[in-house]
Write a protein that holds these residues in place. Structure first.
Motif, PDB file in Angstrom:
ATOM      1  N   ALA A 108       0.696   8.587  11.176  1.00 18.21           N
ATOM      2  CA  ALA A 108       1.071   7.706  10.069  1.00 18.21           C
ATOM      3  C   ALA A 108       0.155   6.483  10.031  1.00 18.21           C
ATOM      4  CB  ALA A 108       2.534   7.290  10.194  1.00 18.21           C
ATOM      5  N   PHE A 109      -0.142   5.908  11.192  1.00 20.68           N
ATOM      6  CA  PHE A 109      -1.015   4.743  11.231  1.00 20.68           C
ATOM      7  C   PHE A 109      -2.413   5.108  10.741  1.00 20.68           C
ATOM      8  CE2 PHE A 109      -4.056   1.889  13.302  1.00 20.68           C
ATOM      9  CZ  PHE A 109      -3.645   0.702  12.735  1.00 20.68           C
ATOM     10  N   ALA A 110      -2.921   6.265  11.144  1.00 23.73           N
ATOM     11  CA  ALA A 110      -4.251   6.700  10.703  1.00 23.73           C
ATOM     12  C   ALA A 110      -4.277   6.861   9.181  1.00 23.73           C
ATOM     13  CB  ALA A 110      -4.643   7.995  11.391  1.00 23.73           C
ATOM     14  N   ALA A 111      -3.233   7.430   8.608  1.00 25.96           N
ATOM     15  CA  ALA A 111      -3.164   7.611   7.158  1.00 25.96           C
ATOM     16  C   ALA A 111      -3.086   6.257   6.454  1.00 25.96           C
ATOM     17  CB  ALA A 111      -1.961   8.479   6.793  1.00 25.96           C
ATOM     18  N   ARG A 112      -2.295   5.336   6.988  1.00 23.92           N
ATOM     19  CA  ARG A 112      -2.206   3.990   6.393  1.00 23.92           C
ATOM     20  C   ARG A 112      -3.533   3.251   6.486  1.00 23.92           C
ATOM     21  NH1 ARG A 112       2.445   3.602   9.364  1.00 23.92           N
ATOM     22  NH2 ARG A 112       1.498   2.021  10.689  1.00 23.92           N
ATOM     23  N   ARG A 113      -4.232   3.406   7.596  1.00 25.88           N
ATOM     24  CA  ARG A 113      -5.522   2.738   7.769  1.00 25.88           C
ATOM     25  C   ARG A 113      -6.501   3.214   6.700  1.00 25.88           C
ATOM     26  NH1 ARG A 113      -6.463   3.771  12.988  1.00 25.88           N
ATOM     27  NH2 ARG A 113      -7.576   5.655  12.490  1.00 25.88           N
ATOM     28  N   ILE A 114      -6.527   4.508   6.431  1.00 26.00           N
ATOM     29  CA  ILE A 114      -7.411   5.061   5.406  1.00 26.00           C
ATOM     30  C   ILE A 114      -7.023   4.548   4.028  1.00 26.00           C
ATOM     31  CG2 ILE A 114      -8.058   7.208   4.231  1.00 26.00           C
ATOM     32  CD1 ILE A 114      -7.800   8.555   7.052  1.00 26.00           C
ATOM     33  N   ALA A 115      -5.724   4.577   3.721  1.00 22.33           N
ATOM     34  CA  ALA A 115      -5.250   4.112   2.418  1.00 22.33           C
ATOM     35  C   ALA A 115      -5.522   2.616   2.242  1.00 22.33           C
ATOM     36  CB  ALA A 115      -3.759   4.404   2.268  1.00 22.33           C
ATOM     37  N   HIS A 116      -5.315   1.847   3.294  1.00 23.12           N
ATOM     38  CA  HIS A 116      -5.544   0.403   3.233  1.00 23.12           C
ATOM     39  C   HIS A 116      -7.012   0.104   2.960  1.00 23.12           C
ATOM     40  CE1 HIS A 116      -4.519  -3.759   4.034  1.00 23.12           C
ATOM     41  NE2 HIS A 116      -5.573  -3.848   4.809  1.00 23.12           N
ATOM     42  N   ALA A 117      -7.897   0.802   3.641  1.00 22.09           N
ATOM     43  CA  ALA A 117      -9.333   0.585   3.442  1.00 22.09           C
ATOM     44  C   ALA A 117      -9.761   1.000   2.038  1.00 22.09           C
ATOM     45  CB  ALA A 117     -10.127   1.364   4.494  1.00 22.09           C
ATOM     46  N   ALA A 118      -9.103   2.000   1.489  1.00 22.79           N
ATOM     47  CA  ALA A 118      -9.486   2.515   0.170  1.00 22.79           C
ATOM     48  C   ALA A 118      -8.982   1.647  -0.978  1.00 22.79           C
ATOM     49  CB  ALA A 118      -8.971   3.942   0.003  1.00 22.79           C
ATOM     50  N   GLY A 119      -8.011   0.794  -0.733  1.00 27.42           N
ATOM     51  CA  GLY A 119      -7.522  -0.003  -1.850  1.00 27.42           C
ATOM     52  C   GLY A 119      -6.299  -0.819  -1.547  1.00 27.42           C
ATOM     53  N   GLY A 120      -6.253  -1.398  -0.377  1.00 26.43           N
ATOM     54  CA  GLY A 120      -5.084  -2.173   0.022  1.00 26.43           C
ATOM     55  C   GLY A 120      -4.774  -3.322  -0.904  1.00 26.43           C
ATOM     56  N   THR A 121      -5.784  -4.062  -1.332  1.00 29.32           N
ATOM     57  CA  THR A 121      -5.565  -5.206  -2.219  1.00 29.32           C
ATOM     58  C   THR A 121      -5.076  -4.745  -3.576  1.00 29.32           C
ATOM     59  OG1 THR A 121      -7.255  -6.480  -1.080  1.00 29.32           O
ATOM     60  CG2 THR A 121      -6.651  -7.222  -3.280  1.00 29.32           C
ATOM     61  N   ALA A 122      -5.692  -3.722  -4.121  1.00 30.30           N
ATOM     62  CA  ALA A 122      -5.272  -3.201  -5.424  1.00 30.30           C
ATOM     63  C   ALA A 122      -3.851  -2.655  -5.353  1.00 30.30           C
ATOM     64  CB  ALA A 122      -6.234  -2.118  -5.905  1.00 30.30           C
ATOM     65  N   ALA A 123      -3.524  -1.999  -4.262  1.00 28.75           N
ATOM     66  CA  ALA A 123      -2.169  -1.458  -4.096  1.00 28.75           C
ATOM     67  C   ALA A 123      -1.143  -2.577  -4.030  1.00 28.75           C
ATOM     68  CB  ALA A 123      -2.100  -0.592  -2.844  1.00 28.75           C
ATOM     69  N   ALA A 124      -1.469  -3.643  -3.322  1.00 29.16           N
ATOM     70  CA  ALA A 124      -0.545  -4.776  -3.213  1.00 29.16           C
ATOM     71  C   ALA A 124      -0.321  -5.420  -4.575  1.00 29.16           C
ATOM     72  CB  ALA A 124      -1.080  -5.800  -2.209  1.00 29.16           C
ATOM     73  N   GLU A 125      -1.382  -5.588  -5.338  1.00 25.82           N
ATOM     74  CA  GLU A 125      -1.257  -6.179  -6.668  1.00 25.82           C
ATOM     75  C   GLU A 125      -0.458  -5.271  -7.593  1.00 25.82           C
ATOM     76  OE1 GLU A 125      -5.304  -6.986  -7.738  1.00 25.82           O
ATOM     77  OE2 GLU A 125      -5.435  -8.694  -6.366  1.00 25.82           O
ATOM     78  N   ALA A 126      -0.687  -3.966  -7.507  1.00 20.86           N
ATOM     79  CA  ALA A 126       0.057  -3.018  -8.339  1.00 20.86           C
ATOM     80  C   ALA A 126       1.538  -3.021  -7.966  1.00 20.86           C
ATOM     81  CB  ALA A 126      -0.528  -1.614  -8.193  1.00 20.86           C
ATOM     82  N   ALA A 127       1.832  -3.062  -6.676  1.00 11.93           N
ATOM     83  CA  ALA A 127       3.228  -3.097  -6.232  1.00 11.93           C
ATOM     84  C   ALA A 127       3.915  -4.366  -6.723  1.00 11.93           C
ATOM     85  CB  ALA A 127       3.299  -2.995  -4.712  1.00 11.93           C
ATOM     86  N   ALA A 128       3.222  -5.482  -6.672  1.00 11.78           N
ATOM     87  CA  ALA A 128       3.787  -6.743  -7.158  1.00 11.78           C
ATOM     88  C   ALA A 128       4.086  -6.649  -8.648  1.00 11.78           C
ATOM     89  CB  ALA A 128       2.832  -7.903  -6.874  1.00 11.78           C
TER      90      ALA A 128
END
Length: 95
Positions: A23-43
């Motif tokens: 799970a951590f490995a998958a999150r690390r990949i997702a975070h690197a691919a667009g963590g900031t954009a994901a956070a803004e979209a979630a907000a």
């Protein structure tokens, strides 16, 4: 797909450790691919859903490692007049 070996199924702690690593490995990949954009979209989704319209106090957190960063959302909520609470972690042995 999980790398849990059949003999690990009898050891729940070992199985959990494998799943946590995956799970951590998958999150690390997702975070690197667009963590900031994901956070803004979630907000944006949270604010559009109207949750903030029914609250006066919200709880948040400061992200560590690959956790989604709720800072933009928390800032928007405070600007709307909501009270924000976050946990304080003083450190090991300082409670």
């Amino acid at each position: 797909m999980s790398e849990i070996a059949p003999d690990t199924l009898t050891d729940p702690a070992a199985a959990k450790a494998v799943l946590r690593r995956e799970a951590f490995a998958a999150r690390r990949i997702a975070h690197a691919a667009g963590g900031t954009a994901a956070a803004e979209a979630a907000a944006a989704v949270f604010l559009a859903a109207g949750f903030a319209d029914r609250a006066r106090v919200v709880a948040g957190y400061r992200p560590i490692r690959t956790e989604i960063d709720p800072t933009a959302l928390m800032t928007a909520l405070v600007r709307r007049g909501l009270r924000l609470c976050v946990p304080v972690i003083e450190g090991e042995g300082l409670a």
